[in-house]
Design a protein around this motif. Structure first.
Motif, short mmCIF file in Angstrom:
data_model
loop_
_atom_site.label_atom_id
_atom_site.label_comp_id
_atom_site.label_asym_id
_atom_site.label_seq_id
_atom_site.Cartn_x
_atom_site.Cartn_y
_atom_site.Cartn_z
N LEU A 42 5.31 -28.65 -47.92
CA LEU A 42 5.54 -27.15 -47.72
C LEU A 42 4.17 -26.40 -48.25
CD1 LEU A 42 9.33 -26.64 -48.47
CD2 LEU A 42 8.13 -26.78 -46.04
N LEU A 43 3.85 -26.92 -49.39
CA LEU A 43 2.64 -26.17 -49.75
C LEU A 43 1.51 -26.25 -49.21
CD1 LEU A 43 3.09 -26.72 -53.75
CD2 LEU A 43 3.82 -24.75 -52.33
N THR A 69 1.52 -24.10 -45.84
CA THR A 69 1.54 -22.64 -45.92
C THR A 69 0.27 -21.83 -45.50
OG1 THR A 69 0.68 -22.75 -48.34
CG2 THR A 69 2.94 -22.59 -47.86
N HIS A 90 -2.20 -21.02 -47.29
CA HIS A 90 -3.03 -20.34 -48.41
C HIS A 90 -3.91 -21.75 -49.07
CE1 HIS A 90 -3.64 -18.95 -52.44
NE2 HIS A 90 -3.11 -17.98 -52.24
N TRP A 99 -3.01 -23.40 -52.59
CA TRP A 99 -1.71 -24.13 -52.47
C TRP A 99 -2.38 -25.54 -51.51
CZ3 TRP A 99 0.83 -23.55 -56.52
CH2 TRP A 99 1.21 -22.33 -56.79
N SER A 100 -2.99 -25.19 -50.37
CA SER A 100 -3.41 -26.45 -49.70
C SER A 100 -4.25 -27.53 -50.19
CB SER A 100 -3.98 -25.99 -48.38
OG SER A 100 -2.83 -24.91 -47.60
N ARG A 125 4.45 -33.24 -43.38
CA ARG A 125 3.36 -32.63 -42.96
C ARG A 125 3.17 -32.74 -41.44
NH1 ARG A 125 -1.79 -32.69 -41.79
NH2 ARG A 125 -1.78 -34.83 -42.49
N TRP A 149 11.19 -14.74 -41.41
CA TRP A 149 10.33 -16.15 -41.80
C TRP A 149 11.32 -17.21 -42.16
CZ3 TRP A 149 10.80 -18.55 -46.16
CH2 TRP A 149 11.22 -17.64 -47.36
N GLU A 184 11.55 -20.97 -40.12
CA GLU A 184 11.50 -22.04 -40.75
C GLU A 184 12.79 -23.17 -40.73
OE1 GLU A 184 8.67 -23.37 -41.43
OE2 GLU A 184 7.44 -21.33 -41.14
#
Length: 364
Positions: free
Chosen positions: A93-94, A97, A99, A102-103, A254, A275, A279
């Motif tokens: 999930l990170l 995202t 971002h 975080w990615s 992922r 959101w 999800e």
């Protein structure tokens, strides 16, 4: 030209084709037992396991010791699979995202633990756990103590189990009776929580007044007494398998999210869905159909990887089989028993994954 008609899947009993290897190995072991090759399993082992879920003594026969080792393997595999699934899902999930920070952290986590040999991870975590402070200087909070002797946890007593059962029954009854609060989740939750506390307190007062609900470990000499103590080798193996498996689970999850068509996501956004609804109700169910079978394959890898526990002294099925071979000399028969155990365990995992995949499959 004819019309292409897709047959609907039959909802009968699943095919036994995948269970043929397990049945073949089981039949071979039954034949070996009938011919007398496995009669030594009734003899006493004359040695004791370092770690066992159930009590084991040197006078126990080989069949009981091997059975306890299967339970040890099940406990290690079950806890590791659960932890790897949770950690891997969070990392995935990170990663999705969008971002940048975080990615990158998620990708770095996956690359680190996926490319490090599992044996190295097991040895590292075992060395780390055994070098923790002694019990007198253990890390402790809420009755939980972590030291070089292992992890000491509080467990419910008989009164605690009764209170927990009464709380669950009260919560279920309150949830069923609170249908009048449909749509009012705050009030509904308050009713359920209040009912659970009331029923649990009533059971504690009526049945076990003055008795403790938890068996909390207490420091006695150079170790902790009471509660539940998790051995250091089990802790090291759970951490190693969880970190190693979560890296692969993260990539599987992922990849599953990546299979969801962008058009579906854009259509859901056009409906002004929040959101969390996008999800939970749109993206996750579609991604789950591409995740289940690869996850089942990864779970079988983790079950087989429990044999690495021999390096840190964890007495799983592989380690106990090797010790039994050294003590009895029945190499072929014991290898047959070990093979049967691993084949059956992995076949159960594969069958469960296949059943879930059929349950979540889109109707055609």
């Amino acid at each position: 030209m004819g019309t292409l008609v897709r047959k609907k899947p039959r909802l009968g009993m699943p095919s036994l084709r995948g269970a043929v290897p397990a049945l073949a190995v089981l039949a071979a072991c039954l034949i070996a037992y009938a011919t007398g090759s496995l009669r030594f399993l009734d003899d006493a082992t004359s040695w004791q396991l370092g770690f066992s879920v159930l009590p084991q003594e040197p006078g126990d026969p080989y069949w009981r010791t091997l059975g306890i080792s299967v339970l040890n393997t099940l406990v290690l595999a079950g806890v590791s699979i659960g932890a790897a699934t949770v950690i891997g899902t969070i990392v995935a999930l990170l990663a999705v995202t969008g971002h940048p920070l975080w990615s990158r952290l998620a990708r770095g986590y996956v690359q680190l633990f996926r490319n490090m040999p599992l044996l190295v991870q097991a040895l590292f975590w075992f060395a780390y756990v055994t070098h923790l402070p002694a019990p007198r200087r253990a890390f402790g909070f809420w009755g939980i103590h972590l030291s070089n002797r292992g992890l000491s946890l509080p467990v419910p007593t008989l009164a605690g189990w009764v209170v927990l059962g009464a709380a669950l029954i009260g919560g279920a009854a309150a949830l069923r009776a609170s249908r009048a609060f449909e749509g009012r989740w705050v009030r509904r939750g308050a009713v359920v929580l209040t009912s659970m506390l009331f029923v649990a307190g009533l059971a504690k007062f009526a049945l076990f007044a003055g008795q403790p609900a938890w068996d909390v470990p207490q420091l006695a000499g150079f170790n902790f007494d009471g509660g539940l103590t998790v051995a250091t080798e089990l802790i090291a193996m759970v951490i190693a398998l969880s970190m190693f498996g979560s890296a692969y689970v993260a990539e599987i999850v992922r990849g599953g999210f990546a299979t969801v068509p962008k058009g579906v996501i854009e259509a859901a956004r056009a409906l002004a869905l929040p959101w969390w609804a996008l999800e939970v109700k749109v993206r996750a169910p579609l991604a789950l159909r591409a995740i289940i079978l690869p996850l089942g394959s990864q779970y079988t890898v983790l079950v087989k990887a429990t044999s690495i526990g021999l390096a840190v002294g964890f007495t799983d099925l592989f380690a106990v089989t090797m010790m039994s071979i050294n003590q009895s000399g029945h190499t072929v028969a014991l290898l047959c028993v070990m093979t049967t155990g691993f084949v059956v365990l992995n076949q159960v995992v594969v069958s469960a994954a296949s059943a879930l995949d059929r349950a979540f499959a889109l109707p055609t």
